[in-house]
Write a protein that holds these residues in place. Sequence first.
Motif, PDB file in Angstrom:
ATOM      1  N   VAL A   1      -7.793  10.309  16.816  1.00 49.66           N
ATOM      2  CA  VAL A   1      -9.076   9.910  16.214  1.00 49.66           C
ATOM      3  C   VAL A   1     -10.302   9.857  16.728  1.00 49.66           C
ATOM      4  CG1 VAL A   1      -7.776   8.544  14.589  1.00 49.66           C
ATOM      5  CG2 VAL A   1      -8.615   7.501  16.775  1.00 49.66           C
ATOM      6  N   ALA A   2     -10.303  10.286  18.357  1.00 48.18           N
ATOM      7  CA  ALA A   2     -11.441  10.195  19.156  1.00 48.18           C
ATOM      8  C   ALA A   2     -12.677  11.162  18.898  1.00 48.18           C
ATOM      9  CB  ALA A   2     -11.072  10.460  20.511  1.00 48.18           C
ATOM     10  N   ASP A   3     -12.310  12.281  18.064  1.00 48.12           N
ATOM     11  CA  ASP A   3     -13.463  13.139  17.711  1.00 48.12           C
ATOM     12  C   ASP A   3     -13.421  13.209  16.389  1.00 48.12           C
ATOM     13  OD1 ASP A   3     -11.276  14.433  17.603  1.00 48.12           O
ATOM     14  OD2 ASP A   3     -11.997  16.315  18.505  1.00 48.12           O
ATOM     15  N   ILE A   4     -12.810  12.402  15.489  1.00 45.53           N
ATOM     16  CA  ILE A   4     -12.889  12.896  13.824  1.00 45.53           C
ATOM     17  C   ILE A   4     -13.902  12.001  13.204  1.00 45.53           C
ATOM     18  CG2 ILE A   4     -10.518  13.376  13.976  1.00 45.53           C
ATOM     19  CD1 ILE A   4      -9.960  10.505  12.704  1.00 45.53           C
ATOM     20  N   GLU A   5     -14.390  12.579  11.849  1.00 46.67           N
ATOM     21  CA  GLU A   5     -15.522  11.972  11.035  1.00 46.67           C
ATOM     22  C   GLU A   5     -14.843  11.497   9.954  1.00 46.67           C
ATOM     23  OE1 GLU A   5     -19.261  13.417  10.565  1.00 46.67           O
ATOM     24  OE2 GLU A   5     -18.923  14.911  12.252  1.00 46.67           O
ATOM     25  N   GLY A   6     -13.446  11.856   9.547  1.00 46.55           N
ATOM     26  CA  GLY A   6     -12.797  11.201   8.540  1.00 46.55           C
ATOM     27  C   GLY A   6     -11.404  11.339   8.765  1.00 46.55           C
ATOM     28  N   ILE A   7     -10.609  10.604   8.184  1.00 48.09           N
ATOM     29  CA  ILE A   7      -9.105  10.520   8.104  1.00 48.09           C
ATOM     30  C   ILE A   7      -8.471  10.263   6.801  1.00 48.09           C
ATOM     31  CG2 ILE A   7      -9.045   7.992   8.596  1.00 48.09           C
ATOM     32  CD1 ILE A   7      -6.842   8.580  10.546  1.00 48.09           C
ATOM     33  N   VAL A   8      -7.496  10.748   6.466  1.00 45.70           N
ATOM     34  CA  VAL A   8      -6.683  10.878   5.068  1.00 45.70           C
ATOM     35  C   VAL A   8      -5.374  10.353   5.380  1.00 45.70           C
ATOM     36  CG1 VAL A   8      -5.732  12.050   3.055  1.00 45.70           C
ATOM     37  CG2 VAL A   8      -7.936  12.886   3.992  1.00 45.70           C
ATOM     38  N   VAL A   9      -4.952   9.177   4.608  1.00 43.87           N
ATOM     39  CA  VAL A   9      -3.541   8.466   4.686  1.00 43.87           C
ATOM     40  C   VAL A   9      -3.162   8.366   3.254  1.00 43.87           C
ATOM     41  CG1 VAL A   9      -4.371   7.364   6.982  1.00 43.87           C
ATOM     42  CG2 VAL A   9      -4.822   6.065   4.747  1.00 43.87           C
ATOM     43  N   ARG A  10      -1.896   8.276   3.432  1.00 44.45           N
ATOM     44  CA  ARG A  10      -1.198   7.633   2.192  1.00 44.45           C
ATOM     45  C   ARG A  10      -0.868   6.125   2.505  1.00 44.45           C
ATOM     46  NH1 ARG A  10       3.637  10.945  -0.326  1.00 44.45           N
ATOM     47  NH2 ARG A  10       3.312   9.391  -1.852  1.00 44.45           N
ATOM     48  N   SER A  11       0.458   6.038   2.637  1.00 39.65           N
ATOM     49  CA  SER A  11       0.656   4.398   2.798  1.00 39.65           C
ATOM     50  C   SER A  11       1.360   4.246   4.045  1.00 39.65           C
ATOM     51  CB  SER A  11       1.496   4.124   1.650  1.00 39.65           C
ATOM     52  OG  SER A  11       2.695   4.834   1.569  1.00 39.65           O
ATOM     53  N   ASP A  12       1.784   5.101   4.903  1.00 38.47           N
ATOM     54  CA  ASP A  12       2.550   4.991   6.009  1.00 38.47           C
ATOM     55  C   ASP A  12       1.765   4.521   7.081  1.00 38.47           C
ATOM     56  OD1 ASP A  12       4.920   5.464   4.540  1.00 38.47           O
ATOM     57  OD2 ASP A  12       4.924   7.550   5.309  1.00 38.47           O
ATOM     58  N   THR A  13       0.542   5.170   7.406  1.00 36.58           N
ATOM     59  CA  THR A  13      -0.358   5.133   8.534  1.00 36.58           C
ATOM     60  C   THR A  13      -1.278   3.995   8.101  1.00 36.58           C
ATOM     61  OG1 THR A  13      -0.343   7.483   9.075  1.00 36.58           O
ATOM     62  CG2 THR A  13      -2.288   6.279   9.964  1.00 36.58           C
ATOM     63  N   ARG A  14      -1.217   2.930   9.280  1.00 37.54           N
ATOM     64  CA  ARG A  14      -2.110   1.914   8.991  1.00 37.54           C
ATOM     65  C   ARG A  14      -3.465   1.919  10.034  1.00 37.54           C
ATOM     66  NH1 ARG A  14       0.324  -1.831   6.455  1.00 37.54           N
ATOM     67  NH2 ARG A  14      -1.318  -3.482   7.202  1.00 37.54           N
ATOM     68  N   ILE A  15      -4.546   1.806   9.240  1.00 32.43           N
ATOM     69  CA  ILE A  15      -5.896   2.151   9.921  1.00 32.43           C
ATOM     70  C   ILE A  15      -6.307   0.818  10.408  1.00 32.43           C
ATOM     71  CG2 ILE A  15      -8.337   3.003   9.668  1.00 32.43           C
ATOM     72  CD1 ILE A  15      -5.945   5.134   9.682  1.00 32.43           C
ATOM     73  N   THR A  16      -6.249   0.284  11.252  1.00 34.32           N
ATOM     74  CA  THR A  16      -6.546  -0.959  12.001  1.00 34.32           C
ATOM     75  C   THR A  16      -8.011  -0.909  12.606  1.00 34.32           C
ATOM     76  OG1 THR A  16      -5.327  -0.437  14.057  1.00 34.32           O
ATOM     77  CG2 THR A  16      -4.098  -1.593  12.124  1.00 34.32           C
TER      78      THR A  16
END
Length: 525
Positions: free
Chosen positions: A39-54
Amino acid sequence: MKVLIADTVLPVCADVLRRAGIEADHRPGISGNDLLKAVADIEGIVVRSDTRITDEVMRKAPKLRVVGRAGAGVDNVDVAAATKRGIVVMNAPGENTISAAEHTLSLLLALARQIPRADRSMRAGRWDRGQILGVELCGKTLGVLGLGKVGREVAARARAFGMDVIGYDPVLSEEVAARLGVTPVPIRAVYERSDFITLHLPLSDATRHLIGADELSRCKKGVRILNVARGGIIDETALHGALVSGHVAGAALDVFENEPPAGSPLLSLDTVILTPHLGASTQEAQEKVAVRIAEQIAAYLKDNLVINAVNVEGIDPRLLPILQPYRDLCERLGKLLSSLARGPVSEVNVEYSGSVQEYPMRPLTASFLKGFLQAKLSDPVNVVNALVLARDAGIRVLETRAAEPQDFTALISITLRGRDGTRVAAGALFGKREPRLVRLDEFHLDALPTGDMLIVSNDDRPGMVGRIGTAIGSASVNIAYLSLGRDRSGGHAIAVFNLDSPVPDDLLRQIGAIDGVLWAERVTL
């Protein structure tokens, strides 16, 4: 621009982003240190329900501008942390409506005809034709708890099977219910009259264990219960007991309090059909959410267009510092009236008078509706979709401008009209920032719309405030602030108590039983 797709999302998501000129890095299953590095160089992230964006993930992503959930729920995203960091969190609500409704009907039919049991019997080499006896859906009563998008689709399909559909929804108007072919009833009547009950409510403090031992005991003997909404709405321990006793004939669950439900006693019962949270698991639904979230992220990253955001709305940044106190006031008024209103609401009139008329009304009205609808709807509510959801619920929303108020430089007055009458609340800002409740129904007062509150209406006669205050003190609850109002001497009065702790059930009942008390309600803002 670069977007990380962190969960198993159909390839069309990356295709849409790339066609918009955005680099897409699809790495399903990424987690731990690998995620923190990615995630160091991203401007957006797509997730479903598995990955937790803390908050930790966002802290490692200094360029992150948007988190997109390919679906509806955002439980796996720290929305508060994202908001604080100026990161937009958006979802793709409604794209799994048909899939969830069809899964509900699949379970309904399987439950009625005991199809899983018959399948297991055949595979075991038995021919139990005479022992497996189902029931018809035609002529049975289906009780729908929650008539949002999924609940409405389920109701329509159940009617096609010849079922009599009754339903409970805290905000649906009788007019909309009639168009849906659903008979609106109190929630108690759903328990007492239904042959099948299906849940389509959000999980909140108000709906957690909504169906427990007491509610199950009120149900008809032989009732069958389905949950394709959220785990935790049913008390699974109480459900197990009712199934074992035979009071509940069967249950079909797609969601659970703990997922996966390892060790649950429900796993051992033949009268229960279980599926692993498959409500949205169709090719069509997953393609829809993949395309929708990619389009929304591209619109935001390229054009700063916010669609289906759960934490921000489009307002001129220069007005935000001025509007924020008014937005906060409106949301508090919404939560207050949501707690006090009884029965379906058909009309909301938001009246702006004084200097507040200089600013856009729609964001303020949306803030009120967000507060009013948030605890009542199964769909996520925010200031972006609040007006649409109100309209879908059959609530007519009016915005009016009034003459200068007599006692305030700016005043916002809300009038609710519905089946059970009219409720009014008005608020103002003191010192341009401090919210005040200055009117509730016919009473004028100066109350603080914050924290744990106890609102009591009573006959205006000597000693009433003392008796109420004594009851509060006897329950070891401290009074922080008190505001009083009355319509006339010897008529009716109101007292708004701000308390240092929540109002216990016993205290609320005790105050309601005091001679001269007309009603008592607790509110938490």
